[in-house]
Design an enzyme around this catalytic site. Sequence first.
Site, PDB file in Angstrom:
ATOM      1  N   HIS A 138       0.854  -1.185   0.000  1.00 30.22           N
ATOM      2  CA  HIS A 138       0.000   0.000   0.000  1.00 30.22           C
ATOM      3  C   HIS A 138       0.887   1.231   0.000  1.00 30.22           C
ATOM      4  CE1 HIS A 138      -3.326   2.654   0.806  1.00 30.22           C
ATOM      5  NE2 HIS A 138      -2.744   3.097   1.911  1.00 30.22           N
ATOM      6  N   GLY A 153       2.840   4.971   4.306  1.00 26.16           N
ATOM      7  CA  GLY A 153       2.272   5.617   5.488  1.00 26.16           C
ATOM      8  C   GLY A 153       0.831   5.193   5.691  1.00 26.16           C
ATOM      9  N   SER A 155      -3.220   5.284   6.090  1.00 29.54           N
ATOM     10  CA  SER A 155      -4.262   5.843   5.238  1.00 29.54           C
ATOM     11  C   SER A 155      -4.654   7.235   5.742  1.00 29.54           C
ATOM     12  CB  SER A 155      -5.477   4.914   5.233  1.00 29.54           C
ATOM     13  OG  SER A 155      -6.495   5.419   4.407  1.00 29.54           O
ATOM     14  N   GLY A 156      -4.715   8.201   4.829  1.00 22.73           N
ATOM     15  CA  GLY A 156      -5.114   9.552   5.187  1.00 22.73           C
ATOM     16  C   GLY A 156      -3.978  10.467   5.586  1.00 22.73           C
ATOM     17  N   LYS A 159      -0.433  10.787   1.276  1.00 24.05           N
ATOM     18  CA  LYS A 159       0.447  10.225   0.236  1.00 24.05           C
ATOM     19  C   LYS A 159       0.026  10.674  -1.160  1.00 24.05           C
ATOM     20  CE  LYS A 159      -0.369   5.967   1.472  1.00 24.05           C
ATOM     21  NZ  LYS A 159      -1.274   6.241   2.612  1.00 24.05           N
ATOM     22  N   SER A 160      -1.262  10.545  -1.465  1.00 23.04           N
ATOM     23  CA  SER A 160      -1.745  10.873  -2.808  1.00 23.04           C
ATOM     24  C   SER A 160      -1.647  12.374  -3.076  1.00 23.04           C
ATOM     25  CB  SER A 160      -3.185  10.402  -2.977  1.00 23.04           C
ATOM     26  OG  SER A 160      -3.282   8.990  -2.859  1.00 23.04           O
ATOM     27  N   ASP A 177      -2.004   4.090  -4.473  1.00 20.05           N
ATOM     28  CA  ASP A 177      -2.772   3.227  -3.584  1.00 20.05           C
ATOM     29  C   ASP A 177      -2.199   1.819  -3.481  1.00 20.05           C
ATOM     30  OD1 ASP A 177      -4.987   2.886  -1.763  1.00 20.05           O
ATOM     31  OD2 ASP A 177      -5.851   1.567  -3.273  1.00 20.05           O
ATOM     32  N   GLU A 202      -6.280   9.027  -6.443  1.00 17.80           N
ATOM     33  CA  GLU A 202      -7.462   9.300  -5.614  1.00 17.80           C
ATOM     34  C   GLU A 202      -7.143  10.398  -4.609  1.00 17.80           C
ATOM     35  OE1 GLU A 202     -10.253   7.278  -2.154  1.00 17.80           O
ATOM     36  OE2 GLU A 202      -8.584   6.147  -3.033  1.00 17.80           O
ATOM     37  N   ARG A 243      18.026  13.946  12.954  1.00 15.76           N
ATOM     38  CA  ARG A 243      18.190  15.318  12.484  1.00 15.76           C
ATOM     39  C   ARG A 243      19.440  15.512  11.637  1.00 15.76           C
ATOM     40  NH1 ARG A 243      16.896  19.493  17.272  1.00 15.76           N
ATOM     41  NH2 ARG A 243      17.012  20.878  15.462  1.00 15.76           N
TER      42      ARG A 243
END
Length: 311
Positions: A138, A153, A155-156, A159-160, A177, A202, A243
Amino acid sequence: MDMVRTKDLLENFTLTLVAGEDGLHREIITSDISRPGIEMTGFFEYYPKERLQLIGKTEMAYFLSLSDEQRKDRAERLCTDITPGIVISRGMDIPESMIEAANKSGVPILQSPRKTTRVISRLTNYLEAKYAPSTAVHGVLVDVYGVGVLITGQSGVGKSETALELVKRGHRLVADDSVEIRQEDYDSLIGNSPPLIEHLLEIRGLGIINVMTLFGAGSVRNYKKISLIMNLELWDEKKQYDRLGLEEETMKIMDVHVPKLIVPVRPGRNLAVIIEVAAMNFRLKRMGVNAAEEFSDRLTKMIEQEKDGLE
């Protein structure tokens, strides 16, 4: 994993079917190709009959030097009930004894006009690609400055949206996706999009968009080697993030360890720019330039100079 049958070779290469048409449905179960040289002498104890057989100039010259009875014997033993096919290179004439044995046992004989080394190279590459280990993850795969960056990462996390910004900045989308990955060689992972969602992105609140239609054919790629993984995660105040960039973390996908960077997400951070810089920095490291190590060396020298001055 795709199933490859002998008829697929006819469709993808400049091969001519000479005999054994009944066996075109036979499955090729391995990417290994055999050149039956020792078998031509009559030694079949270790004959890999499940492999595709390739007969070149040397094997054919020896076969033609045999008597009629020996030719018939060798041809019948070469053509087993599980042999997927025999490829004859250089467009050489095929002896009648070999054609009769192939028709009798249903082993396809395919003739190629190419040189033996060229034929075995192309067939091996084709079969290796078809039978390479594969998986799906994913995430989003983007070509950034020639570096295949796999963005992962929860969902939400964005990424897209980050991929959309990268496409707007001139980079190319490979998959959104779901990324299908196949392992080629020992250390190479090739990612592509499932056909159903190819070129689609998406965006929550906006829906599904066709990247190629909106931004042109130059904004997409069908496949790309995965060189770097960028894992996006929500900023955690309690977590210590690297860092300096001295720590080199990797993620194992099948048998390949891919360099991985963890990027914390919070309002105000331009993720597209961060990924662009990460891709450029990755290329620099490949060229032998490592800014983090250079800084560490400078710091070490300065500390040593301070110690010498105090002494």
